[in-house]
Write a protein that holds these residues in place. Structure first.
Motif, short mmCIF file in Angstrom:
data_model
loop_
_atom_site.label_atom_id
_atom_site.label_comp_id
_atom_site.label_asym_id
_atom_site.label_seq_id
_atom_site.Cartn_x
_atom_site.Cartn_y
_atom_site.Cartn_z
N ARG A 1 0.84 -1.18 0.00
CA ARG A 1 0.00 0.00 0.00
C ARG A 1 0.88 1.24 0.00
O ARG A 1 2.00 1.24 0.52
CB ARG A 1 -0.96 0.01 1.18
N ALA A 2 0.37 2.29 -0.64
CA ALA A 2 1.13 3.53 -0.75
C ALA A 2 0.18 4.72 -0.66
O ALA A 2 -0.90 4.72 -1.27
CB ALA A 2 1.90 3.58 -2.07
N HIS A 3 0.60 5.72 0.11
CA HIS A 3 -0.10 7.00 0.19
C HIS A 3 0.84 8.08 -0.36
O HIS A 3 2.02 8.11 0.01
CB HIS A 3 -0.45 7.36 1.63
N THR A 4 0.32 8.95 -1.20
CA THR A 4 1.10 10.07 -1.72
C THR A 4 0.23 11.32 -1.70
O THR A 4 -0.86 11.32 -2.26
CB THR A 4 1.58 9.81 -3.16
N ALA A 5 0.72 12.38 -1.06
CA ALA A 5 0.01 13.66 -1.01
C ALA A 5 0.93 14.74 -1.54
O ALA A 5 2.15 14.71 -1.29
CB ALA A 5 -0.43 13.97 0.42
N GLY A 6 0.36 15.68 -2.29
CA GLY A 6 1.21 16.70 -2.88
C GLY A 6 0.55 18.06 -2.99
O GLY A 6 -0.68 18.19 -3.01
N LEU A 7 1.39 19.08 -3.07
CA LEU A 7 0.98 20.45 -3.33
C LEU A 7 1.72 20.95 -4.56
O LEU A 7 2.95 20.92 -4.60
CB LEU A 7 1.29 21.36 -2.14
N THR A 8 0.97 21.39 -5.56
CA THR A 8 1.55 21.90 -6.80
C THR A 8 1.23 23.38 -6.94
O THR A 8 0.08 23.80 -6.73
CB THR A 8 0.99 21.15 -8.02
N LEU A 9 2.23 24.17 -7.32
CA LEU A 9 2.05 25.59 -7.63
C LEU A 9 2.59 25.84 -9.03
O LEU A 9 3.63 25.29 -9.42
CB LEU A 9 2.79 26.46 -6.61
N ALA A 10 1.89 26.67 -9.78
CA ALA A 10 2.30 26.95 -11.16
C ALA A 10 2.03 28.42 -11.49
O ALA A 10 1.10 29.03 -10.95
CB ALA A 10 1.55 26.05 -12.13
N ARG A 11 2.84 28.93 -12.42
CA ARG A 11 2.67 30.33 -12.84
C ARG A 11 3.07 30.48 -14.30
O ARG A 11 4.05 29.86 -14.75
CB ARG A 11 3.51 31.27 -11.97
N ALA A 12 2.35 31.31 -15.02
CA ALA A 12 2.70 31.61 -16.40
C ALA A 12 3.86 32.60 -16.42
O ALA A 12 3.81 33.64 -15.76
CB ALA A 12 1.50 32.19 -17.13
N ILE A 13 4.92 32.28 -17.17
CA ILE A 13 6.05 33.20 -17.32
C ILE A 13 6.01 33.89 -18.68
O ILE A 13 6.82 34.78 -18.95
CB ILE A 13 7.39 32.46 -17.13
N ALA A 14 5.08 33.47 -19.52
CA ALA A 14 4.83 34.08 -20.82
C ALA A 14 3.41 33.68 -21.20
O ALA A 14 2.85 32.74 -20.61
CB ALA A 14 5.84 33.60 -21.86
N PRO A 15 2.78 34.36 -22.16
CA PRO A 15 1.40 34.01 -22.51
C PRO A 15 1.18 32.55 -22.86
O PRO A 15 0.08 32.02 -22.64
CB PRO A 15 1.11 34.92 -23.71
N GLN A 16 2.19 31.87 -23.38
CA GLN A 16 2.03 30.48 -23.80
C GLN A 16 2.90 29.50 -23.04
O GLN A 16 2.97 28.32 -23.39
CB GLN A 16 2.33 30.36 -25.30
#
Length: 204
Positions: free
Chosen positions: A56-71
């Motif tokens: 058995r395995a438990h995995t918890a995560g926090l992801t943060l993201a940001r645009a550095i250019a329009p695309q």
């Protein structure tokens, strides 16, 4: 790529070892720095040499993201894992590890991405360093098709390849949406193919 508040749940079943794979997440991309909380659970009972074992395995995560250019969007994930197994030779334990990712919006309906998994942090054989890539295509408004692949950097020629589709159902009031997904995954390490299904709820 879009401004949404999304709650998702997925379930997968692997018949050869009776594994259940459960995932839930909550994502918010309505602010300049997008965030996602996720949790995944895997439980399996492999049969080896006539005996049944448990993993058995438990995995918890926090992801943060940001645009550095329009695309172009960059992101990072901090994860906590806890793995336990009574299979001889399996490495159990818990710890923290980190991912990095990049997404490029090539056109309005076509995106490509690259990810590095477990690049630094605690080391565990169940959470190897890996790189991945993927692409998604939206031929019509309600349909999205996707393909991705992951390669294990800590093993020889071990990869996973998968693809699937999503159909987005919109509520009559236009305030909620319900994505429904199905896909398949092939794991070359164990030479097995799995089917997955998932559903979510989106505030629009």
């Amino acid at each position: 790529l879009s401004q949404e508040l999304v709650f998702e749940g997925t379930y997968g079943y692997r018949g050869d070892d009776g594994a259940s794979l459960v995932g839930v997440s909550a994502s918010d991309s309505t602010s300049p720095v997008s965030g996602c909380l996720s949790y995944n659970f895997v439980s399996a009972n492999p049969a080896l040499s006539g005996m049944e074992y448990a993993r058995r395995a438990h995995t918890a995560g926090l992801t943060l993201a940001r645009a550095i250019a329009p695309q172009i969007i960059i992101g990072a994930t901090a994860k906590y894992y806890n793995y336990d197994s009574d299979v001889m030779g399996d490495e159990g334990g818990s710890g923290y590890t980190n991912d990095l990712g990049l997404t490029v919006k090539a056109t309005d309906g076509f995106n490509i991405a690259a990810v590095g998994y477990n690049l630094w942090g605690d080391r565990n054989a169940q959470y190897p360093r890996a790189v991945g890539g993927g692409a998604s295509l939206r031929p019509i408004g309600s349909l999205t098709l996707a393909f991705d692949a992951v390669w294990n950097l800590d093993a020889e020629t071990k990869g996973r390849y998968g693809g699937g589709g999503e159909w987005f159902f919109s509520a009559k009031n236009g305030q909620l949406g319900y994505p429904v997904r199905a896909g398949a995954l092939h794991d070359s390490e164990v030479d097995a193919t799995y089917l997955t299904v998932g559903a979510g709820m989106t505030g629009m």
